[in-house]
Design an enzyme around this catalytic site. Structure first.
Site, PDB file in Angstrom:
ATOM      1  N   GLN A  63      -1.965  -8.688  13.044  1.00 40.45           N
ATOM      2  CA  GLN A  63      -3.314  -9.157  13.136  1.00 40.45           C
ATOM      3  C   GLN A  63      -3.962  -9.299  14.446  1.00 40.45           C
ATOM      4  O   GLN A  63      -5.295  -9.028  14.445  1.00 40.45           O
ATOM      5  CB  GLN A  63      -3.439 -10.504  12.249  1.00 40.45           C
ATOM      6  CG  GLN A  63      -4.662 -10.850  11.764  1.00 40.45           C
ATOM      7  CD  GLN A  63      -5.140 -10.190  10.348  1.00 40.45           C
ATOM      8  OE1 GLN A  63      -4.337  -9.948   9.352  1.00 40.45           O
ATOM      9  NE2 GLN A  63      -6.340  -9.380  10.219  1.00 40.45           N
ATOM     10  N   LYS A 117      -2.252 -15.732  10.243  1.00 40.99           N
ATOM     11  CA  LYS A 117      -1.921 -15.218   9.038  1.00 40.99           C
ATOM     12  C   LYS A 117      -1.371 -16.475   8.420  1.00 40.99           C
ATOM     13  O   LYS A 117      -0.886 -17.686   8.921  1.00 40.99           O
ATOM     14  CB  LYS A 117      -0.853 -14.013   8.763  1.00 40.99           C
ATOM     15  CG  LYS A 117      -0.941 -13.506   7.448  1.00 40.99           C
ATOM     16  CD  LYS A 117      -2.078 -12.380   7.487  1.00 40.99           C
ATOM     17  CE  LYS A 117      -2.040 -11.964   6.135  1.00 40.99           C
ATOM     18  NZ  LYS A 117      -2.794 -10.846   6.102  1.00 40.99           N
ATOM     19  N   ASP A 141      -5.285 -11.838   0.897  1.00 39.66           N
ATOM     20  CA  ASP A 141      -4.382 -10.965   0.995  1.00 39.66           C
ATOM     21  C   ASP A 141      -3.581 -10.792  -0.436  1.00 39.66           C
ATOM     22  O   ASP A 141      -4.226 -11.300  -1.440  1.00 39.66           O
ATOM     23  CB  ASP A 141      -3.300 -11.159   2.018  1.00 39.66           C
ATOM     24  CG  ASP A 141      -2.407 -10.329   2.625  1.00 39.66           C
ATOM     25  OD1 ASP A 141      -3.015  -9.272   3.515  1.00 39.66           O
ATOM     26  OD2 ASP A 141      -1.141 -10.323   2.062  1.00 39.66           O
TER      27      ASP A 141
HETATM   28  P1  NDP Z   1      -3.311  -7.363  -3.876  1.00 35.76           P
HETATM   29  O1  NDP Z   1      -2.470  -8.463  -4.563  1.00 35.76           O
HETATM   30  O2  NDP Z   1      -4.594  -7.304  -4.674  1.00 35.76           O
HETATM   31  O3  NDP Z   1      -2.392  -6.143  -4.659  1.00 35.76           O
HETATM   32  C1  NDP Z   1      -1.067  -5.854  -4.419  1.00 35.76           C
HETATM   33  C2  NDP Z   1      -0.648  -4.572  -5.241  1.00 35.76           C
HETATM   34  O4  NDP Z   1       0.705  -4.412  -4.555  1.00 35.76           O
HETATM   35  C3  NDP Z   1      -0.335  -4.807  -6.676  1.00 35.76           C
HETATM   36  O5  NDP Z   1      -0.420  -3.715  -7.334  1.00 35.76           O
HETATM   37  C4  NDP Z   1       1.185  -5.300  -6.490  1.00 35.76           C
HETATM   38  O6  NDP Z   1       1.905  -5.276  -7.808  1.00 35.76           O
HETATM   39  C5  NDP Z   1       1.826  -4.155  -5.624  1.00 35.76           C
HETATM   40  N1  NDP Z   1       2.934  -4.904  -4.954  1.00 35.76           N
HETATM   41  C6  NDP Z   1       3.051  -6.116  -4.261  1.00 35.76           C
HETATM   42  N2  NDP Z   1       4.519  -6.225  -3.837  1.00 35.76           N
HETATM   43  C7  NDP Z   1       4.952  -5.243  -4.282  1.00 35.76           C
HETATM   44  C8  NDP Z   1       6.673  -4.677  -4.044  1.00 35.76           C
HETATM   45  N3  NDP Z   1       7.425  -5.653  -3.714  1.00 35.76           N
HETATM   46  N4  NDP Z   1       6.882  -3.617  -4.781  1.00 35.76           N
HETATM   47  C9  NDP Z   1       5.693  -2.758  -5.175  1.00 35.76           C
HETATM   48  N5  NDP Z   1       4.443  -3.130  -5.310  1.00 35.76           N
HETATM   49  C10 NDP Z   1       4.204  -4.271  -4.898  1.00 35.76           C
HETATM   50  O7  NDP Z   1      -3.123  -7.106  -2.350  1.00 35.76           O
HETATM   51  P2  NDP Z   1      -3.872  -6.330  -1.414  1.00 35.76           P
HETATM   52  O8  NDP Z   1      -4.356  -5.179  -2.121  1.00 35.76           O
HETATM   53  O9  NDP Z   1      -5.069  -7.169  -0.912  1.00 35.76           O
HETATM   54  O10 NDP Z   1      -3.079  -6.324  -0.576  1.00 35.76           O
HETATM   55  C11 NDP Z   1      -2.157  -4.927  -0.427  1.00 35.76           C
HETATM   56  C12 NDP Z   1      -1.844  -4.732   0.994  1.00 35.76           C
HETATM   57  O11 NDP Z   1      -2.729  -4.374   1.812  1.00 35.76           O
HETATM   58  C13 NDP Z   1      -0.862  -5.779   1.653  1.00 35.76           C
HETATM   59  O12 NDP Z   1       0.087  -5.185   2.448  1.00 35.76           O
HETATM   60  C14 NDP Z   1      -1.892  -6.503   2.448  1.00 35.76           C
HETATM   61  O13 NDP Z   1      -1.283  -7.203   3.485  1.00 35.76           O
HETATM   62  C15 NDP Z   1      -2.720  -5.372   2.730  1.00 35.76           C
HETATM   63  N6  NDP Z   1      -4.286  -5.699   3.449  1.00 35.76           N
HETATM   64  C16 NDP Z   1      -4.983  -6.341   2.674  1.00 35.76           C
HETATM   65  C17 NDP Z   1      -6.248  -6.526   3.060  1.00 35.76           C
HETATM   66  C18 NDP Z   1      -7.175  -7.308   2.171  1.00 35.76           C
HETATM   67  O14 NDP Z   1      -8.395  -7.063   2.473  1.00 35.76           O
HETATM   68  N7  NDP Z   1      -6.893  -7.617   0.888  1.00 35.76           N
HETATM   69  C19 NDP Z   1      -6.687  -6.271   4.494  1.00 35.76           C
HETATM   70  C20 NDP Z   1      -5.588  -5.365   5.193  1.00 35.76           C
HETATM   71  C21 NDP Z   1      -4.455  -5.340   4.655  1.00 35.76           C
HETATM   72  P3  NDP Z   1       2.468  -6.298  -8.668  1.00 35.76           P
HETATM   73  O15 NDP Z   1       1.167  -6.947  -9.166  1.00 35.76           O
HETATM   74  O16 NDP Z   1       3.444  -5.741  -9.604  1.00 35.76           O
HETATM   75  O17 NDP Z   1       2.902  -7.290  -7.727  1.00 35.76           O
END
Ligand code: NDP
Length: 448
Positions: A114, A129, A169
């Site tokens: 970050q 974080k 996140d």
């Molecule tokens: P969400 O919780 O909204 O979504 C996460 C998604 O990833 C879900 O579909 C989840 O599936 C899947 N997932 C999580 N863990 C696993 C795993 N071990 N194996 C496979 N699929 C997995 O999170 P975000 O969309 O907010 O975040 C996604 C990524 O983006 C992260 O790396 C986060 O750090 C990064 N990020 C997010 C930001 C934001 O603004 N939200 C900003 C910058 C980066 P399931 O429901 O089955 O767990």
């Protein structure tokens, strides 16, 4: 693994020694250090001031107990974290993650990333974080609320609009930010909008914040394609995950003429050759907190694959938008074999170091998360700006600002890569541009 500059080997050894068992943190530090060799030759003052050693040590690490009561009246216990990593450029800024895999090493890897991401945006924000090993899956709204209230009952004393500004996140979206903000307001008796970002539009949030990470990811890809005389029209795209980042990356890719053919969650992936029906996916994910298998069950053109690798699905553009280390060397080899043009990380560190090497050797353009997904935190900084001036901007104006920020991040990466003898290398460009920006501020502020 690439070699480290001689002067950086002891720095990395020290990181491993001081932070035992934190594999993801080690991986994130190593990835940055591998890019910094050329910088040391040009800027010896950084080594004299021990900038890199100081950067690898968080300014403050908070670990706390989070007790709460479930719907059956049983006492539950989780652990909370906030790592305030670096505040040379502004208040600590970075999301909160609720997921059972969260431990100190995950929070530190994310906090470290970050710092450079936030520096790359050019906005006045430091890096931090937080999170908890709490699993919101299968919990009622009332349980999530009680957990968030307990989490904030400790966290509130460490954060503030000029101190530390958390956001969402994995596992922390609009619902959780609402409960966290409500408890902060109640305890402090202050309507301090700027203390959290990702708020609802009607109570201090910014237009486009929900969409910003996904939209920004696609804006970055658009710039990268344009730099090579290409565009998104008609391209096949695979997006992993089906959460906040994945859904809005899909939305913007489709709006710019691409065809998104696969989506996933932790249970498996769905292929839909007719193109993902985003309204249906949103209804299942946002409306019912359902699974991608439900999507396949409701759409004739789609089929669900339990487990497996979504990266086996042929595509021109791969957007890993789920979680860390989700794209390994085998997956990278499949992408190379299938003629993928570009991998752009919507998630944080989704590509393993071996996979990154396979992609680059296979001629695939690789764009790292700290540049590609910086649109989320950049729009959070725009939310802070609107809160500070008690203003709210239109969707169009905010999206235009986001698009300009992504375009300038892309340009800064390429210019810096050129300047340091690695033309076209987004990893070197992002790491060096982010690092020099924060390092110069640390030099100016003295030994603190
Ligand atoms: P969400 O919780 O909204 O979504 C996460 C998604 O990833 C879900 O579909 C989840 O599936 C899947 N997932 C999580 N863990 C696993 C795993 N071990 N194996 C496979 N699929 C997995 O999170 P975000 O969309 O907010 O975040 C996604 C990524 O983006 C992260 O790396 C986060 O750090 C990064 N990020 C997010 C930001 C934001 O603004 N939200 C900003 C910058 C980066 P399931 O429901 O089955 O767990």
């Amino acid at each position: 693994m690439a070699a480290l500059h001689d002067a950086l080997t002891p720095v990395f050894d020290e990181v491993i020694r001081r932070n035992p068992g934190e594999a993801e943190f080690h991986q994130a530090v190593r990835e940055v250090l591998e890019s910094l060799g050329p910088v040391l030759g040009k800027r010896p003052e950084y080594a004299d001031a021990e900038i890199i050693r100081r950067l690898c040590e968080p300014e403050r690490q908070i670990i706390f107990r989070v007790p709460w009561v479930d719907d059956a009246g049983r006492v539950q216990l989780n652990r909370g974290f906030r790592v305030e990593f670096n505040s040379a450029l502004g208040p600590y800024k970075g999301g909160i993650r609720f997921h059972p895999s969260v431990y100190l090493g995950i929070v530190k890897f994310l906090g470290f990333e970050q710092i450079f991401k936030n520096a790359l945006t050019g906005m006045p924000i430091g890096g931090g974080k937080g999170g908890s090993d709490f699993d919101p899956k299968g919990r009622s709204d009332a349980e999530v609320m009680r957990f968030c209230q307990s989490f904030m009952t400790e966290l509130y004393r460490h954060i503030g609009e000029h101190t530390d500004v958390p956001a969402g996140d994995i596992g922390v979206g609009g619902r959780e930010i609402g409960y966290l903000f409500g408890q902060y307001k109640r305890i402090t008796n202050r309507y301090e909008s700027g203390v959290l970002t990702g708020k609802g539009i009607t109570w201090g949030g910014s237009q486009v914040r929900t969409e910003s990470t996904g939209y920004g990811t696609v804006f970055f890809v658009k710039e990268a394609l344009a730099a090579r005389g290409m565009d998104l029209e008609g391209r096949r795209v695979v997006v992993s995950g089906s959460g906040n980042v994945a859904i809005y990356a899909t939305e913007k890719a489709q709006a710019l003429g691409a065809k998104v053919v696969a989506t996933s969650d932790s249970s498996g992936y769905v292929v839909d050759e007719a193109g993902i029906d985003l309204d249906l996916l949103k209804e299942i994910k946002n409306g019912h907190r359902g699974r991608v298998s439900d999507y396949a069950a409701r759409r004739d053109s789609a089929h669900f694959v339990a487990g497996g690798s979504i990266w086996d699905v042929p595509c021109d553009i791969a957007l890993p938008c789920a979680t860390q280390n989700e794209l390994d060397a085998d997956a990278a080899a499949a992408l190379v074999r299938n003629g993928c043009l570009i991998v752009a990380e919507g998630a944080n560190m989704p590509t393993t170091p071996e996979a990154t090497r396979v992609l680059r050797e296979g001629g695939v353009v690789f764009a790292p998360g700290k540049a590609v997904n910086a649109g989320g935190v950049a729009t959070s900084a725009l939310e802070m700006q609107q809160n500070a001036s008690r203003d709210s901007w239109s969707f169009e104006h905010t999206e235009q600002r986001l698009s300009e920020i992504m375009s300038s991040i892309h340009a800064r990466c390429l210019e810096t890569a050129d300047e340091y003898g690695a033309p076209g290398d987004y990893v070197a460009g992002a790491n060096i541009a982010g690092f020099t920006h924060v390092a110069d501020a640390m030099l100016a502020l003295g030994v603190i």
